[in-house]
Enzyme design. Structure first.
Site, PDB file in Angstrom:
ATOM      1  N   ASN A 318       0.842  -1.201   0.000  1.00  0.00           N
ATOM      2  CA  ASN A 318       0.000   0.000   0.000  1.00  0.00           C
ATOM      3  C   ASN A 318       0.881   1.257   0.000  1.00  0.00           C
ATOM      4  OD1 ASN A 318      -2.342   1.451  -0.116  1.00  0.00           O
ATOM      5  ND2 ASN A 318      -3.155   0.735   1.847  1.00  0.00           N
ATOM      6  N   HIS A 349      -8.719   3.699   8.223  1.00  0.00           N
ATOM      7  CA  HIS A 349      -9.286   2.431   7.756  1.00  0.00           C
ATOM      8  C   HIS A 349     -10.696   2.207   8.292  1.00  0.00           C
ATOM      9  CE1 HIS A 349      -5.166   1.262   6.516  1.00  0.00           C
ATOM     10  NE2 HIS A 349      -5.794   0.441   5.699  1.00  0.00           N
TER      11      HIS A 349
END
Length: 463
Positions: A318, A349
């Site tokens: 990521n 998140h």
């Protein structure tokens, strides 16, 4: 999931069309901005229905902040509003989706837009509200000197290439792409006359796109064959726990974690290919003279699977989100940058408890891994057999540490997470604490976070 794949495949076709028929030599920047925005809005509505209204509300709220807020506070207000709205949506998902993900889950695009909003706000603050001497080299390079127009703003946030799965890119890079300066900016950094060229070459992304589509197809096959057959939930099944030893559970943990990766490899590599197909993502030329199209790549699979340190693993997983965290948090907070960056990542998140177990555990393991690397690695660099043995051991420990850390991220809830860690005897937590207690710690230097003038002054003093 079907809507997601369909939108991304349509976006891939639209990207090829965009590069061929709406390239900088065929259309003005305004036309390219307009088409990129309209396609993005259409894909968002098609994929998420009325839930897509959340994307547009957040975009317009922050456009108002960008134009009305004072420059010294623009990054703070934008960050608070964007992260606050994203968090409220994450909370609502608890009641809508509970601990599952449905086809109407709009949080992914909202998370990407949040990254872009805060990135642009920070870079605008750097470009207008701070002196060049106060900025690091990277901040100075990415600083935005003028507020974008509404069309530029919407295009950057809602363009069809990144609306569904990202990745987040820097505003100046995106504008250079739309205006046709993106590739030449990177090529001008190379002395092409020494390489036998009379003029700047015109690199094509076709080869990079085909390569990434092959990875995407392979990842899809692995996802369909492995992920369904090796569910993470099985690792806390009572019968499984009763019949298997600790080492067997560790081995199965590695297998199920590997089986969960192809989903991310598929989504991120396809998103990267879409941007490349549109002509965006050129990053320059490597030492062998090969054109590189990895400016927006979100992962490096080889480096992930061969990582010999927790740091190396995180740097290749990521990637664009890690870059965002560094630019809006790590490089700007005055205290505890590592801990605050992990906490921001968890908040971004969502609010599922498993996320916080993962990122808080990640803080502990990161600090322990750093202490081991600083204190022990210098003794294993030579001879070669010793270095090879060290790399093998650190690879194994790194892979198992990552599996141990990310399991709660998949389980989401508190009960299965505690059950999992009990079955693992909390061994990574205990080992990390022992390492931090035994090994001497050294103060972490943040040279990359210092302004350019401070670096210059320090070098003069040293001389």
């Amino acid at each position: 999931q079907i809507n997601f794949v369909a939108c991304q495949l349509f976006a891939l076709l639209a990207a090829f069309w965009f590069r061929v028929y709406l390239g900088p030599s065929h259309a003005s920047s305004a036309v390219r901005h307009a088409f990129a925005t309209l396609f993005g809005i259409y894909f968002a509505v098609f994929c998420f229905g009325w839930y897509s209204i959340h994307l547009f509300v957040l975009v317009m709220m922050n456009y108002g902040i960008m134009n009305m807020a004072s420059i010294p506070n623009i990054h703070r207000y934008s960050f608070i509003v964007a992260m606050g709205y994203l968090t409220l949506c994450h909370i609502s998902r608890i009641y809508i989706f509970h601990y599952g993900i449905l086809t109407t889950d709009f949080s992914g695009p909202l998370m990407i837009i949040t990254q872009k909003i805060t990135t642009l706000a920070c870079q605008l603050h750097d470009g207008i509200g701070r002196q060049a001497e106060e900025l690091t080299a990277e901040q100075n390079r990415l600083a935005v000197k003028t507020r974008p127009s509404l069309l530029e703003y919407l295009s950057y946030l809602l363009n069809f290439m990144s609306i569904i799965a990202g990745p987040c890119s820097n505003y100046k890079d995106y504008i250079a792409f739309i205006e046709g300066r993106h590739v030449h900016m990177k090529l001008l950094e190379v002395n092409w006359k020494q390489k036998g060229y009379d003029r700047l070459p015109d690199p094509s992304p076709t080869g990079a796109v085909m390569y990434k589509l092959c990875i995407t197809l392979l990842s899809l096959v692995l996802f369909l064959t492995l992920t369904k057959n090796f569910p993470m939930a099985y690792i806390i099944d009572n019968e499984f726990l009763e019949k298997t030893s600790f080492l067997s559970r560790l081995g199965y943990l590695y297998v199920v974690t590997q089986a969960a990766k192809p989903k991310y490899y598929f989504a991120w590599t396809l998103a990267d290919a879409i941007n490349n197909a549109a002509g965006y993502g050129f990053s320059g030329v490597d030492e062998k003279g090969i054109f590189r199209w990895d400016l927006l790549s979100n992962l490096n699979i080889w480096n992930i699977e061969t990582a010999t340190s927790f740091k190396m693993y995180l740097e290749n997983w990521n990637i664009q989100t890690a870059a965002w965290l560094k630019r809006v948090c790590y490089d700007r907070v005055p205290w505890y940058p590592t801990a605050l960056t992990f906490i921001l990542s968890a908040l971004w998140h969502g609010i599922y408890p498993g996320y916080y177990f993962t990122f808080l555990t990640g803080i502990l393991i990161t600090l322990a891994a750093r202490a081991i690397r600083i204190n022990c690695r210098p003794y294993f660099l030579a001879p070669v057999p010793l270095k090879v043995a060290y790399d093998i051991v650190t690879w194994l420990v790194t892979q198992l540490a990552v599996c141990y850390t990310v399991a709660p991220f998949v389980m989401l809830a508190v009960e299965p997470t505690i059950k999992f860690y009990k079955s693992m005897y909390f061994h990574m937590h205990i080992l990390s604490i022992l390492v931090l207690l035994v090994l001497p710690s050294r103060p972490q230097t943040h040279s990359v976070r210092r302004p350019q003038n401070q670096v210059t002054q320090n070098s003069i003093k040293n001389k």
